[in-house]
Design a protein around this motif. Structure first.
Motif, mmCIF file in Angstrom:
data_model
loop_
_atom_site.group_PDB
_atom_site.id
_atom_site.type_symbol
_atom_site.label_atom_id
_atom_site.label_comp_id
_atom_site.label_asym_id
_atom_site.label_seq_id
_atom_site.Cartn_x
_atom_site.Cartn_y
_atom_site.Cartn_z
ATOM 1 N N ILE A 26 1.198 -0.993 -0.122
ATOM 2 C CA ILE A 26 -0.069 -0.090 -0.164
ATOM 3 C C ILE A 26 1.105 0.985 -0.132
ATOM 4 O O ILE A 26 1.646 1.216 0.821
ATOM 5 N N TYR A 27 1.071 1.955 -0.964
ATOM 6 C CA TYR A 27 1.492 2.901 -1.571
ATOM 7 C C TYR A 27 0.914 4.259 -0.920
ATOM 8 O O TYR A 27 -0.248 4.634 -1.321
ATOM 9 N N THR A 28 1.437 5.611 -0.595
ATOM 10 C CA THR A 28 1.635 7.004 -0.640
ATOM 11 C C THR A 28 1.197 8.314 -1.559
ATOM 12 O O THR A 28 2.237 6.761 -2.616
ATOM 13 N N ALA A 84 7.562 -0.945 -5.700
ATOM 14 C CA ALA A 84 8.702 -2.534 -5.490
ATOM 15 C C ALA A 84 8.677 -2.833 -6.570
ATOM 16 O O ALA A 84 9.686 -3.868 -7.228
ATOM 17 N N ASP A 85 8.030 -2.026 -7.722
ATOM 18 C CA ASP A 85 8.005 -2.656 -9.162
ATOM 19 C C ASP A 85 8.939 -2.039 -10.342
ATOM 20 O O ASP A 85 8.078 -1.041 -10.487
ATOM 21 N N PRO A 86 10.271 -2.166 -10.782
ATOM 22 C CA PRO A 86 10.980 -1.113 -11.461
ATOM 23 C C PRO A 86 10.456 -1.062 -12.950
ATOM 24 O O PRO A 86 10.448 0.331 -13.052
ATOM 25 N N LEU A 87 9.901 -1.645 -13.609
ATOM 26 C CA LEU A 87 9.031 -1.441 -14.355
ATOM 27 C C LEU A 87 8.295 -0.587 -13.877
ATOM 28 O O LEU A 87 7.864 0.528 -15.424
#
Length: 399
Positions: free
Chosen positions: A363-365, A375-378
């Motif tokens: 869950i991201y701000t 956490a997803d480089p793409l």
């Protein structure tokens, strides 16, 4: 408002514009009495910010020529929150494109009126110029449709003799002619489009010769001050430097001998357009199509001329340019809740509701998302491309 099958009384022309592309929103009262000076025709430009290959401008010129009346172009900046909610990046591109357009119009002796107080300055301009007709662009978006309704209402109330026409110059097939309802998918939309496409995908005629402008002249525009003032009011997302605005730059992107899409890069479109590591396979035309600096119809006509170079790539490009792009207009035109979850199909709303309580791995701000700290480089790479270059690879946008 319902389309009309014919132009206003007294304004009938041997129009080069397909009449199904034109809607008569208010018929006006025809030509002036014998001996009276015909009122000019005003083209209210908004979505299609170009002089070439513009069905709305061609229609306005035809009306003017038929009445031996002069022709003018007007552009109105929308107030907050619609237009000025855009970022400095978009506003700078828009205004710098208009600066070039105004210069081109002056070369062709077409007066260009820039209105900075919002769309409701249009009726006042029409009345001040004694115009006989107003020709408006088409947009399916709610604020534009509401503004057009307000302008028509004001003109019908205060100047009953002014005809008001609307022309869909943005779509190859006018949105109301392509389908009369909200389409479920590209498959259902494509079958309808293919039945009428040849009727509308025709080359543009010559610009009708109109009498010289002899009315009030537009005020001089201090473009540097205007651009600085408008952009200073917007959020400070920096402008891009890889894409020059304007019609000339748009045509260079399409047909340029150095790096033009159709002249240099079309062959790899079918095989490479879905590979983010091969960005040159894409057309790069989206900014120009969005701001109307180039006509989608011109792009389609030029692509068809080069189909022998790579049939699969040209067909794939035409699918994206016409079917997929105009399906979006169909959605916004026929779905009143196009900008909220309420506008999604029932199965999509049900799916979201069913999974609303699912546990999320992350869950991201908002700050983390904006700064590409996931956490997803793409995903991070796609977000950074948008931040720094003002675009995201088409394949990544759909994922």
């Amino acid at each position: 408002m319902a389309p009309s099958a014919s132009p206003s009384p007294g304004l009938a022309v041997t129009a080069p514009v397909h009449q199904a592309r034109v809607r008569v929103l208010h018929p006006g009262q025809g030509l002036p009495p014998a001996g009276a000076k015909p009122g000019p025709v005003v083209y209210w430009m908004l979505r299609d910010q170009r002089l070439a290959d513009n069905w709305a401008l061609l229609h306005a010129a035809s009306l003017a020529a038929a009445s031996a009346a002069p022709l003018a172009v007007a552009f109105s900046l929308f107030p907050k929150p619609f237009l000025l909610s855009a970022r400095r990046r978009q506003l700078g591109f828009l205004l710098r494109g208009l600066r070039r357009l105004a210069a081109d119009a002056a070369t062709r002796r077409i007066p260009f009126f820039l209105l900075t107080g919002g769309p409701m300055e249009i009726p006042a301009l029409v009345q001040r110029l004694g115009a006989s007709a107003l020709v408006a662009d088409f947009s399916p978006l709610r604020p534009v449709r509401e503004a057009l309704d307000a302008v028509v209402g004001a003109l019908c109330r205060d100047a009953a003799s002014v005809a008001v026409h609307q022309v869909d110059a943005h779509n190859v097939v006018p949105v109301w002619a392509a389908s009369g309802k909200l389409e479920y998918s590209a498959k259902t939309f494509r079958s309808k489009m293919n039945k009428v496409l040849d009727e509308y995908l025709v080359d543009f005629p010559e610009f009708a010769e109109v009498v010289p402008w002899d009315r009030d002249q537009p005020k001089d525009i201090d473009w540097d001050t205007l651009i600085d003032t408008v952009c200073s009011q917007a959020e400070d997302v920096p402008e891009i430097d890889w894409c020059e605005p304007g019609e000339a730059a748009a045509m260079e992107a399409l047909l340029g001998t150095k790096d033009g899409f159709l002249t240099e890069r079309i062959k790899s479109y079918d095989s490479d357009r879905n590979y983010p590591t091969k960005p040159t396979a894409l057309s790069g035309l989206s900014p120009y199509l969005h701001f109307g600096h180039i006509s989608a119809q011109r792009c389609a006509l030029e692509a068809k001329k080069r189909r022998h170079l790579s049939p699969k790539s040209v067909d794939a490009f035409l699918e994206e340019l016409i079917i997929r792009r105009e399906l979006a207009d169909n959605f916004c035109y026929y779905q009143p809740h196009y900008d909220s979850v309420a506008g999604a199909w029932e199965w999509a709303r049900k799916t979201l509701k069913d999974h609303a309580a699912d546990k999320r791995e992350h869950i991201y701000t908002r700050e983390q998302l904006e700064n590409a700290k996931t956490a997803d480089p793409l995903w991070n790479a796609s977000q950074l491309e948008m931040v720094h270059h003002g675009k995201m690879h088409g394949f990544m946008r759909s994922k």
